[in-house]
Design a protein around this motif. Structure first.
Motif, mmCIF file in Angstrom:
data_model
loop_
_atom_site.group_PDB
_atom_site.id
_atom_site.type_symbol
_atom_site.label_atom_id
_atom_site.label_comp_id
_atom_site.label_asym_id
_atom_site.label_seq_id
_atom_site.Cartn_x
_atom_site.Cartn_y
_atom_site.Cartn_z
ATOM 1 N N ASP A 1 0.514 3.516 3.148
ATOM 2 C CA ASP A 1 1.155 3.022 4.370
ATOM 3 C C ASP A 1 2.672 3.164 4.298
ATOM 4 O O ASP A 1 3.333 3.504 5.296
ATOM 5 C CB ASP A 1 0.776 1.559 4.593
ATOM 6 N N THR A 2 3.239 2.905 3.143
ATOM 7 C CA THR A 2 4.696 3.042 2.994
ATOM 8 C C THR A 2 5.136 4.485 3.199
ATOM 9 O O THR A 2 6.124 4.755 3.895
ATOM 10 C CB THR A 2 5.121 2.543 1.605
ATOM 11 N N ASN B 1 0.850 -1.179 0.000
ATOM 12 C CA ASN B 1 0.000 0.000 0.000
ATOM 13 C C ASN B 1 0.893 1.238 0.000
ATOM 14 O O ASN B 1 1.648 1.463 0.956
ATOM 15 C CB ASN B 1 -0.907 -0.002 1.227
ATOM 16 N N ALA C 1 3.555 6.789 4.900
ATOM 17 C CA ALA C 1 3.365 7.146 6.305
ATOM 18 C C ALA C 1 4.484 6.585 7.178
ATOM 19 O O ALA C 1 4.980 7.258 8.102
ATOM 20 C CB ALA C 1 2.009 6.638 6.793
ATOM 21 N N LEU C 2 4.922 5.355 6.894
ATOM 22 C CA LEU C 2 6.008 4.755 7.668
ATOM 23 C C LEU C 2 7.324 5.498 7.462
ATOM 24 O O LEU C 2 8.071 5.759 8.406
ATOM 25 C CB LEU C 2 6.156 3.286 7.278
#
Length: 268
Positions: free
Chosen positions: A177-178, A174, A180-181
């Protein structure tokens, strides 16, 4: 008679025009294939094929038109044969036929295939006539079965290749998500500054100034004050020993000690 000759002339002019357009399209397409193959795209190839197909259909419509005379009933007879170079024939044939002599006339005015080709065609017709209808039907069914199996294998290979390409192109992560991380690890975006309850000993997360007290304690350790009374050294040693004995936890008496150490030694 004159009307038929006029109609024949008009038909020949229309055919010559259609054939010339078809020839120009073929020459242009061959030039692209030979000289522009490095930047040739599939849509342009399809456009060239569509143009050629349309011109062939137009030529067939002209030949099948009801007003077009039957060209097979027309006979072409050479009036003059000469071994000398003919410039008019060179111009009309675009340099393909330099002379109109006894050597080239049988090839250009031939209405039947070559004798060797004609003999092979007769042999094939004879062999086909020897086969009985039942045997011919069985051979036709066998050939249709082979073609069906071949088409099925080709379709299966195409489906497998398409499904394999879809599996390879399927996204396994995703991007949101990547991102955000990465933002959390690199810039601390989205992380909370509050400490979990119970991890700081007597220093509670709800007490304001807890971070300032810890920062003050570290500042006292790194920048010792010159001329400070001797009672500061036992206190600092006690803080360091407590931190070494219990890593990750603050001792219960550090709050009072830091407050007492924060007083200036020369304060009156």
């Amino acid at each position: 008679m004159q009307r038929e000759e006029k109609q024949l002339e008009l038909t020949l002019e229309a055919l010559i025009s259609q054939v010339a357009d078809l020839k120009n399209s073929l020459v242009s397409f061959i030039y692209k294939l030979e000289n522009e193959y490095d930047r040739l795209t599939w849509p342009s190839v399809l456009d060239s094929f569509a143009l050629l197909s349309g011109q062939l259909n137009t030529l067939n419509k002209v030949l099948k038109h009801e007003k077009t005379p039957l060209l097979r009933n027309q006979v072409i007879i050479p009036l003059v044969l000469s071994p000398d170079r003919d410039e008019e024939i060179m111009r009309q044939t675009e340099g393909r036929v330099p002379v109109f002599s006894h050597e080239v006339v049988p090839d250009h005015l031939r209405t039947k295939p070559d004798p060797e080709v004609e003999e092979q065609e007769k042999q094939l017709i004879t062999d086909a006539a020897r086969i009985s209808p039942d045997v011919a039907q069985k051979q036709i069914q066998s050939l249709n079965k082979m073609c069906s199996n071949l088409l099925e294998k080709i379709s299966k290979e195409e489906r497998e290749s398409e499904s394999g390409g879809l599996r390879q192109n399927k996204q396994t992560f995703n991007p949101a998500d990547t991102n955000a991380l990465v933002a959390a690890v690199a810039f601390g975006k989205g992380l909370s500054n509050r400490r979990p309850p119970g991890s700081g000993g007597s220093v509670q997360s709800g007490q304001p100034g807890a971070g300032a007290i810890i920062a003050g304690a570290s500042g006292i350790q790194q920048v010792p004050m010159s001329g400070a009374p001797a009672q500061q050294q036992p206190m600092l040693a006690g803080v360091q020993m407590a931190q070494a004995g219990q890593p990750g936890k603050m001792p219960t008496g550090i709050k009072t000690n830091i407050k007492s150490a924060s007083m200036h030694p020369y304060q009156r």
